[in-house]
Write a protein that holds these residues in place. Structure first.
Motif, mmCIF file in Angstrom:
data_model
loop_
_atom_site.group_PDB
_atom_site.id
_atom_site.type_symbol
_atom_site.label_atom_id
_atom_site.label_comp_id
_atom_site.label_asym_id
_atom_site.label_seq_id
_atom_site.Cartn_x
_atom_site.Cartn_y
_atom_site.Cartn_z
ATOM 1 N N ASP A 82 1.507 -9.614 1.517
ATOM 2 C CA ASP A 82 0.583 -8.483 1.640
ATOM 3 C C ASP A 82 1.261 -7.297 2.335
ATOM 4 O OD1 ASP A 82 -1.604 -6.759 2.610
ATOM 5 O OD2 ASP A 82 -2.896 -8.381 1.877
ATOM 6 N N SER A 83 1.346 -6.180 1.650
ATOM 7 C CA SER A 83 1.992 -4.976 2.206
ATOM 8 C C SER A 83 1.277 -4.464 3.453
ATOM 9 C CB SER A 83 2.044 -3.874 1.158
ATOM 10 O OG SER A 83 2.871 -4.267 0.089
ATOM 11 N N CYS A 84 -0.040 -4.626 3.518
ATOM 12 C CA CYS A 84 -0.782 -4.174 4.710
ATOM 13 C C CYS A 84 -0.284 -4.883 5.962
ATOM 14 C CB CYS A 84 -2.284 -4.412 4.537
ATOM 15 S SG CYS A 84 -3.065 -3.330 3.334
ATOM 16 N N LEU A 85 -0.019 -6.176 5.835
ATOM 17 C CA LEU A 85 0.486 -6.948 6.969
ATOM 18 C C LEU A 85 1.830 -6.403 7.438
ATOM 19 C CD1 LEU A 85 0.441 -9.342 8.941
ATOM 20 C CD2 LEU A 85 1.494 -10.722 7.119
ATOM 21 N N HIS A 86 2.725 -6.134 6.499
ATOM 22 C CA HIS A 86 4.056 -5.640 6.871
ATOM 23 C C HIS A 86 3.989 -4.260 7.512
ATOM 24 C CE1 HIS A 86 6.474 -8.938 5.332
ATOM 25 N NE2 HIS A 86 5.510 -9.072 4.440
ATOM 26 N N LEU A 87 3.144 -3.385 6.984
ATOM 27 C CA LEU A 87 3.006 -2.053 7.588
ATOM 28 C C LEU A 87 2.342 -2.152 8.958
ATOM 29 C CD1 LEU A 87 2.056 -0.039 4.403
ATOM 30 C CD2 LEU A 87 4.143 0.227 5.769
ATOM 31 N N SER A 146 -5.503 4.215 8.320
ATOM 32 C CA SER A 146 -5.786 5.026 7.124
ATOM 33 C C SER A 146 -4.506 5.347 6.360
ATOM 34 C CB SER A 146 -6.536 6.304 7.494
ATOM 35 O OG SER A 146 -5.761 7.097 8.361
ATOM 36 N N ARG A 147 -3.409 5.551 7.055
ATOM 37 C CA ARG A 147 -2.134 5.823 6.376
ATOM 38 C C ARG A 147 -1.544 4.556 5.757
ATOM 39 N NH1 ARG A 147 0.641 11.016 9.002
ATOM 40 N NH2 ARG A 147 -1.296 12.161 9.101
ATOM 41 N N ILE A 148 -1.792 3.416 6.388
ATOM 42 C CA ILE A 148 -1.374 2.152 5.777
ATOM 43 C C ILE A 148 -2.085 2.000 4.437
ATOM 44 C CG2 ILE A 148 -1.548 -0.377 5.931
ATOM 45 C CD1 ILE A 148 -1.061 -0.100 8.971
ATOM 46 N N GLU A 149 -3.389 2.226 4.434
ATOM 47 C CA GLU A 149 -4.157 2.093 3.200
ATOM 48 C C GLU A 149 -3.657 3.069 2.136
ATOM 49 O OE1 GLU A 149 -8.248 2.455 4.462
ATOM 50 O OE2 GLU A 149 -8.378 0.298 4.818
ATOM 51 N N ALA A 150 -3.370 4.303 2.544
ATOM 52 C CA ALA A 150 -2.871 5.306 1.596
ATOM 53 C C ALA A 150 -1.512 4.893 1.035
ATOM 54 C CB ALA A 150 -2.782 6.669 2.267
ATOM 55 N N CYS A 151 -0.640 4.396 1.879
ATOM 56 C CA CYS A 151 0.701 3.984 1.445
ATOM 57 C C CYS A 151 0.614 2.829 0.455
ATOM 58 C CB CYS A 151 1.547 3.593 2.661
ATOM 59 S SG CYS A 151 3.257 3.164 2.269
ATOM 60 N N VAL A 152 -0.185 1.822 0.782
ATOM 61 C CA VAL A 152 -0.326 0.661 -0.091
ATOM 62 C C VAL A 152 -0.937 1.064 -1.439
ATOM 63 C CG1 VAL A 152 -1.568 -1.537 -0.352
ATOM 64 C CG2 VAL A 152 -0.393 -1.009 1.788
ATOM 65 N N GLY A 154 -0.408 3.819 -2.902
ATOM 66 C CA GLY A 154 0.506 4.718 -3.602
ATOM 67 C C GLY A 154 0.137 6.186 -3.452
ATOM 68 N N ARG A 155 -0.650 6.526 -2.439
ATOM 69 C CA ARG A 155 -1.069 7.910 -2.233
ATOM 70 C C ARG A 155 -0.208 8.640 -1.197
ATOM 71 N NH1 ARG A 155 -6.156 5.312 -1.671
ATOM 72 N NH2 ARG A 155 -6.175 6.005 0.488
ATOM 73 N N THR A 156 0.992 8.150 -0.962
ATOM 74 C CA THR A 156 1.914 8.826 -0.049
ATOM 75 C C THR A 156 3.203 9.130 -0.809
ATOM 76 O OG1 THR A 156 2.814 6.713 0.712
ATOM 77 C CG2 THR A 156 1.002 7.665 2.018
ATOM 78 N N HIS A 157 4.035 9.959 -0.205
ATOM 79 C CA HIS A 157 5.307 10.316 -0.821
ATOM 80 C C HIS A 157 6.414 9.356 -0.424
ATOM 81 C CE1 HIS A 157 3.605 13.997 -2.359
ATOM 82 N NE2 HIS A 157 3.080 14.208 -1.171
ATOM 83 N N TYR A 158 6.044 8.212 0.129
ATOM 84 C CA TYR A 158 7.007 7.208 0.547
ATOM 85 C C TYR A 158 6.475 5.827 0.213
ATOM 86 C CZ TYR A 158 3.860 7.609 4.560
ATOM 87 O OH TYR A 158 2.755 7.700 5.356
ATOM 88 N N THR A 159 7.386 4.895 0.042
ATOM 89 C CA THR A 159 7.033 3.510 -0.278
ATOM 90 C C THR A 159 6.780 2.729 1.011
ATOM 91 O OG1 THR A 159 9.303 2.709 -0.182
ATOM 92 C CG2 THR A 159 8.529 3.589 -2.318
ATOM 93 N N VAL A 160 6.283 1.520 0.840
ATOM 94 C CA VAL A 160 6.086 0.620 1.979
ATOM 95 C C VAL A 160 7.420 0.388 2.678
ATOM 96 C CG1 VAL A 160 5.475 -1.751 2.631
ATOM 97 C CG2 VAL A 160 4.041 -0.492 1.004
ATOM 98 N N ALA A 161 8.467 0.096 1.918
ATOM 99 C CA ALA A 161 9.788 -0.165 2.501
ATOM 100 C C ALA A 161 10.307 1.058 3.259
ATOM 101 C CB ALA A 161 10.780 -0.580 1.422
ATOM 102 N N GLN A 162 10.126 2.254 2.698
ATOM 103 C CA GLN A 162 10.575 3.468 3.377
ATOM 104 C C GLN A 162 9.791 3.692 4.671
ATOM 105 O OE1 GLN A 162 9.934 6.101 0.059
ATOM 106 N NE2 GLN A 162 12.127 6.277 -0.364
ATOM 107 N N ALA A 163 8.504 3.421 4.656
ATOM 108 C CA ALA A 163 7.680 3.589 5.859
ATOM 109 C C ALA A 163 8.150 2.652 6.963
ATOM 110 C CB ALA A 163 6.209 3.331 5.539
ATOM 111 N N ILE A 164 8.500 1.439 6.585
ATOM 112 C CA ILE A 164 8.968 0.469 7.574
ATOM 113 C C ILE A 164 10.351 0.853 8.096
ATOM 114 C CG2 ILE A 164 9.733 -1.925 7.879
ATOM 115 C CD1 ILE A 164 7.394 -2.684 5.959
#
Length: 180
Positions: free
Chosen positions: A111-116, A125-131, A133-143
């Motif tokens: 689950d990507s939410c867990l990793h973020l 709210s930004r975790i939800e947006a990232c998961v 796909g509503r951000t300009h960065y991926t889950v991996a980039q955020a981490i």
């Protein structure tokens, strides 16, 4: 001889955060140390408050459907006393037990939410947006770009020098500038 995978989780360093004269909350340092391939960073620390753990549990339950029975969080206490060392200690132990069980479950580890939650400074709210796909960065980039990693496992001191721990990462700063 192959090395066995491990993931250790600590919840510690409770701090009172004041929003204003009347409102305050407590947050905790959540640290992981792992050699698991499931984690992008092998060590990381973030600060999270109780309500964010409640959000995480609900999100994991929603995403896992009925396949996994999640452990309980320590109960919400309307009379929680931020000056009671015993209540704070009990809550930290309960949060740590919760995460310790979660990170041992392969289904939940996907689950990507867990990793973020565990490895980024992003708000819920930004975790939800990232998961989503509503951000300009991926889950991996955020981490990967999440603020400074505080490495205080056991008695080790921060190897990179003490910096502001609640500081948002470079991607979050860019997002603020981009959306402003």
């Amino acid at each position: 001889m192959s090395l066995q995978e491990f993931t250790s989780v600590w919840v510690r360093d409770p701090r009172i955060q004041r929003e204003d004269f009347w409102h305050a909350y407590m947050d905790y340092e959540v640290c992981i140390h792992s050699n698991s391939l499931a984690f992008t960073k092998k060590t990381s620390c973030v600060r999270r408050r109780y309500s964010e753990f409640v959000w995480l549990r609900q999100k994991l339950q929603d995403n896992a459907l009925l396949l996994v029975r999640l452990p309980d969080l320590p109960p919400k206490n309307p009379f929680f006393n931020m000056n009671s060392a015993q209540q704070i200690d009990e809550r930290m132990k309960g949060l740590q037990q919760f995460l310790g069980i979660i990170v041992q479950n392969p289904l939940l580890l996907s689950d990507s939410c867990l990793h973020l939650f565990l490895q980024s400074q992003l708000s819920v709210s930004r975790i939800e947006a990232c998961v989503a796909g509503r951000t300009h960065y991926t889950v991996a980039q955020a981490i990967q770009s999440s603020g400074p990693t505080v490495m205080r496992f056991g008695s080790e001191e921060n190897m990179e020098g003490e910096e502001e721990e609640n500081h948002c990462g470079p991607l979050e700063e860019l997002l603020w500038k981009y959306n402003s």
